[in-house]
Scaffold this motif. Sequence first.
Motif, PDB file in Angstrom:
ATOM      1  N   THR A   1       0.830  -1.212   0.000  1.00  0.00           N
ATOM      2  CA  THR A   1       0.000   0.000   0.000  1.00  0.00           C
ATOM      3  C   THR A   1       0.861   1.258   0.000  1.00  0.00           C
ATOM      4  OG1 THR A   1      -1.838  -1.071   1.154  1.00  0.00           O
ATOM      5  CG2 THR A   1      -1.727   1.324   1.289  1.00  0.00           C
ATOM      6  N   LEU A   2       0.622   2.124  -0.952  1.00  0.00           N
ATOM      7  CA  LEU A   2       1.312   3.407  -1.013  1.00  0.00           C
ATOM      8  C   LEU A   2       0.716   4.336   0.044  1.00  0.00           C
ATOM      9  CD1 LEU A   2       3.366   5.075  -2.861  1.00  0.00           C
ATOM     10  CD2 LEU A   2       1.304   6.065  -3.870  1.00  0.00           C
ATOM     11  N   VAL A   3       1.552   4.864   0.908  1.00  0.00           N
ATOM     12  CA  VAL A   3       1.068   5.733   1.981  1.00  0.00           C
ATOM     13  C   VAL A   3       0.962   7.159   1.445  1.00  0.00           C
ATOM     14  CG1 VAL A   3       1.308   6.423   4.392  1.00  0.00           C
ATOM     15  CG2 VAL A   3       2.223   4.225   3.630  1.00  0.00           C
ATOM     16  N   GLY A   4      -0.112   7.384   0.658  1.00  0.00           N
ATOM     17  CA  GLY A   4      -0.400   8.708   0.128  1.00  0.00           C
ATOM     18  C   GLY A   4      -1.309   9.483   1.062  1.00  0.00           C
ATOM     19  N   ALA A   5      -1.967  10.500   0.520  1.00  0.00           N
ATOM     20  CA  ALA A   5      -2.733  11.438   1.344  1.00  0.00           C
ATOM     21  C   ALA A   5      -3.800  10.760   2.194  1.00  0.00           C
ATOM     22  CB  ALA A   5      -3.380  12.483   0.438  1.00  0.00           C
ATOM     23  N   GLU A   6      -4.762  10.049   1.538  1.00  0.00           N
ATOM     24  CA  GLU A   6      -5.881   9.457   2.265  1.00  0.00           C
ATOM     25  C   GLU A   6      -5.404   8.410   3.264  1.00  0.00           C
ATOM     26  OE1 GLU A   6      -5.494   9.383  -0.999  1.00  0.00           O
ATOM     27  OE2 GLU A   6      -7.237  10.221  -2.044  1.00  0.00           O
ATOM     28  N   VAL A   7      -4.440   7.596   2.844  1.00  0.00           N
ATOM     29  CA  VAL A   7      -3.931   6.534   3.706  1.00  0.00           C
ATOM     30  C   VAL A   7      -3.219   7.128   4.915  1.00  0.00           C
ATOM     31  CG1 VAL A   7      -2.378   4.545   3.835  1.00  0.00           C
ATOM     32  CG2 VAL A   7      -3.739   4.947   1.763  1.00  0.00           C
ATOM     33  N   TYR A   8      -2.441   8.169   4.694  1.00  0.00           N
ATOM     34  CA  TYR A   8      -1.737   8.843   5.792  1.00  0.00           C
ATOM     35  C   TYR A   8      -2.718   9.411   6.806  1.00  0.00           C
ATOM     36  CZ  TYR A   8       0.938  12.478   8.223  1.00  0.00           C
ATOM     37  OH  TYR A   8       1.506  13.274   9.185  1.00  0.00           O
ATOM     38  N   LEU A   9      -3.780  10.053   6.318  1.00  0.00           N
ATOM     39  CA  LEU A   9      -4.759  10.674   7.215  1.00  0.00           C
ATOM     40  C   LEU A   9      -5.537   9.627   8.010  1.00  0.00           C
ATOM     41  CD1 LEU A   9      -6.052  13.440   4.793  1.00  0.00           C
ATOM     42  CD2 LEU A   9      -4.892  13.854   6.973  1.00  0.00           C
ATOM     43  N   MET A  10      -6.023   8.575   7.329  1.00  0.00           N
ATOM     44  CA  MET A  10      -6.821   7.571   8.030  1.00  0.00           C
ATOM     45  C   MET A  10      -5.986   6.803   9.048  1.00  0.00           C
ATOM     46  SD  MET A  10      -9.207   4.472   6.551  1.00  0.00           S
ATOM     47  CE  MET A  10     -10.250   3.557   7.699  1.00  0.00           C
ATOM     48  N   THR A  11      -4.792   6.393   8.663  1.00  0.00           N
ATOM     49  CA  THR A  11      -3.958   5.627   9.591  1.00  0.00           C
ATOM     50  C   THR A  11      -3.506   6.485  10.769  1.00  0.00           C
ATOM     51  OG1 THR A  11      -2.028   6.086   8.181  1.00  0.00           O
ATOM     52  CG2 THR A  11      -3.148   3.963   7.881  1.00  0.00           C
TER      53      THR A  11
END
Length: 374
Positions: free
Chosen positions: A266-276
């Motif tokens: 999983t690429l830790v982009g914008a949405e992933v960074y915010l949710m995690t």
Amino acid sequence: MGKINKAFGIENKTIYQRLMSSLKDKTLGSKLLQRSLKFFIRIIEKLFNKKIVTYHIRPRFSEDFHIKSSKNMDLKSGILIQGPIDHNKSFTIETVKLYKKLYPKTPIVLSTWEDEEKSTINLIKDLGVDVVASKKPKIEAVNNSWKNVDLQIISVKEGIKALEKYDLRFCLKTRTDQRFYKPDLISFFLNLMHSFPLKEKSIQNERIISSSFATAKYRVYGLTDMMMFAEINDLKRYWNVENYSNGIYKYTEDDKQDIPPIISGTLVGAEVYLMTSYLKEIGIDLDWNLKHYWKTLGQYFLITDSNSMDMYWNKYNKESEFKYARTYEYNSHRLLDFSDWLRIWCNDDSLWDTLRNQETWERSDDGKLSRILI
């Protein structure tokens, strides 16, 4: 029609009268547009006879929008519109006008940047909207394409601060390039919260509602950041993260690792960074797999369909009504909608991972990113 009119004693209109009547008809433009679209769709469907083509028309300007909300009461909610002003045919200004029609008693804050045109900012202020014009920070971006994540985080934080003075309980966070035409939308969100309360007590007060549009079904922790409705303290906590340019290094093994990092594909982009970041903030350990992502969506969030909100995004493939939500060429749709979320909430074993694989990324030796599965 002449004989029928005569039989009923109705006087036939002259050509001049018909012309004048057409000019007075406010729906004439829409009728002509619909006839034209139907004509071209017939041609397209003949050329591509395995396809069915439909269309939908929305008013561009608020003066042509006549739908009203049935509730004009104060619902202890505010609207936060964040981002750079969309000047294309005054899109942001017309969106503000539309919201003022639908929600005349609801505080609205526009959180944008001080380099916007003063005349435009003053025009929006004259509509009864609070404008927060922040100074753009100097961002030492890890990658120029990711600096907008920092700008979004900053503008949301500043917008929430401005809304807090109204003593509100709930907030709708949206963007300057998006619009929701649905009347009584805030009541709709509140009813969803009432119907689907949190099953377990936590430091989160209510469910965070987000849109099916851009909430990926097969991207781990891929909850969209474009639109959210939440209890204002929950929203504040969600966006109370470090700027991406700094906080992303907590996801790396060492300072030499490329940014953005890839974790379990999983690429830790914008949405992933915010949710995690939010899940860790409320004490959730991350498993970095689809099952855990879907489970957290059912526990703490609620996904509602973008068409339930009559949503329009003035960007990227904007001619398509469903954009990426309906992809009939694959075994399963790319995005997660309300019916999917409901299955999660009901603990219905979805078996989605048997229909389509997790979205995964890889990085070549020269640092170039590529998506293996989408």
